[in-house]
Design an enzyme around this catalytic site. Sequence first.
Site, PDB file in Angstrom:
ATOM      1  N   ARG A  46      51.150  37.779  46.459  1.00  0.00           N
ATOM      2  CA  ARG A  46      52.203  37.310  45.558  1.00  0.00           C
ATOM      3  C   ARG A  46      53.562  37.822  46.263  1.00  0.00           C
ATOM      4  NH1 ARG A  46      52.089  34.424  41.116  1.00  0.00           N
ATOM      5  NH2 ARG A  46      54.334  34.852  40.462  1.00  0.00           N
TER       6      ARG A  46
ATOM      7  N   PRO B 145      39.355  53.411  35.988  1.00  0.00           N
ATOM      8  CA  PRO B 145      39.900  53.929  35.167  1.00  0.00           C
ATOM      9  C   PRO B 145      40.608  54.878  35.523  1.00  0.00           C
ATOM     10  CG  PRO B 145      37.523  53.618  34.544  1.00  0.00           C
ATOM     11  CD  PRO B 145      37.982  53.325  35.944  1.00  0.00           C
TER      12      PRO B 145
HETATM   13  C1  4H6 Z   1      34.835  52.978  39.126  1.00  0.00           C
HETATM   14  C2  4H6 Z   1      34.415  54.091  37.946  1.00  0.00           C
HETATM   15  C3  4H6 Z   1      38.395  50.056  37.053  1.00  0.00           C
HETATM   16  C4  4H6 Z   1      34.644  51.950  38.708  1.00  0.00           C
HETATM   17  C5  4H6 Z   1      33.685  53.726  36.895  1.00  0.00           C
HETATM   18  C6  4H6 Z   1      37.083  49.492  37.354  1.00  0.00           C
HETATM   19  C7  4H6 Z   1      38.164  49.773  34.434  1.00  0.00           C
HETATM   20  C8  4H6 Z   1      38.700  49.784  35.908  1.00  0.00           C
HETATM   21  C9  4H6 Z   1      33.984  51.546  37.376  1.00  0.00           C
HETATM   22  C10 4H6 Z   1      33.221  52.773  36.699  1.00  0.00           C
HETATM   23  C11 4H6 Z   1      35.941  49.964  35.982  1.00  0.00           C
HETATM   24  C12 4H6 Z   1      40.283  49.634  35.740  1.00  0.00           C
HETATM   25  C13 4H6 Z   1      31.387  51.583  35.443  1.00  0.00           C
HETATM   26  C14 4H6 Z   1      32.956  53.053  34.463  1.00  0.00           C
HETATM   27  C15 4H6 Z   1      30.961  50.847  34.300  1.00  0.00           C
HETATM   28  C16 4H6 Z   1      32.484  52.067  32.912  1.00  0.00           C
HETATM   29  C17 4H6 Z   1      34.052  49.952  37.097  1.00  0.00           C
HETATM   30  N1  4H6 Z   1      36.957  50.075  34.380  1.00  0.00           N
HETATM   31  N2  4H6 Z   1      32.796  52.083  35.546  1.00  0.00           N
HETATM   32  N3  4H6 Z   1      41.066  50.224  34.513  1.00  0.00           N
HETATM   33  N4  4H6 Z   1      34.567  49.215  35.823  1.00  0.00           N
HETATM   34  O1  4H6 Z   1      41.067  49.479  36.894  1.00  0.00           O
HETATM   35  O2  4H6 Z   1      31.251  51.763  32.966  1.00  0.00           O
END
Ligand code: 4H6
Length: 225
Positions: free
Chosen positions: A154, A89
């Site tokens: 793609r 994120p």
């Molecule tokens: C890395 C760090 C990508 C990956 C934390 C991954 C959203 C995106 C994750 C987390 C993701 C995106 C684990 C944090 C679950 C929250 C895996 N979420 N998370 N927006 N989650 O690209 O808890």
Amino acid sequence: MMRFDVITLFPAMFSAIKEEGVIARGIKKSLLSIHTWQLRDFSDNKHRNIDDKPYGGGAGMVMQVQPIRRCIAKIKQKNPNTKVVYLSPQGQKLTHQLAKTLSQLDAVTLLCGRYEGVDERVIEQDVDLEISIGDYVISGGELAAMVLIDSVCRQISGVLGNQDSLNDSFADGLLDYPHYTRPKVVDGQQVPEVLLSGHQQKIDAWRKDQALKNTRLKRQDLVTE
Ligand code: 4H6
């Protein structure tokens, strides 16, 4: 031939894209390959743990440095120039333009986070690019990695039937125009007359106008500079 290496605790999730649809076709045509790596195979204990408690306390677990580092080293033995991408994120937002840029690379390694994510020292030393697929949280990096792989594939010449990605929404920075197929009338709803005219220049102009109107109506942010 573009190569994806995916580091994950759930390699089986990737059968979804390896076995069905446009990516599966690209693999069969030898335009790309997807290799998954089970991170637990790089654990150093009999329980195959790859996570531990966070320093400083708090909820959840953190993915440890050494298993990830060993796995990346193994991948780089064969592909020393692979770019390591961490899906999170906190990353730079994935756009059509970024997908296009990534499609020019020979090899991309995708690191899929679970738990609270990876130890920050992996990001500092091992990750080349941190990418987010949008401002929301999902339970693991795997779905994000698959979205990235799809959007990048793609753009690889030959993966789609013809050169269909040239027509993609966003290829010209706009949303798509509306699409219609048979029948001409359904429940009183008509196909726009111009599409039945056979006048290709008029059709192209109408589609361009619709795309612009669509974008102004639904995605103001894409047209206000
Ligand atoms: C890395 C760090 C990508 C990956 C934390 C991954 C959203 C995106 C994750 C987390 C993701 C995106 C684990 C944090 C679950 C929250 C895996 N979420 N998370 N927006 N989650 O690209 O808890």
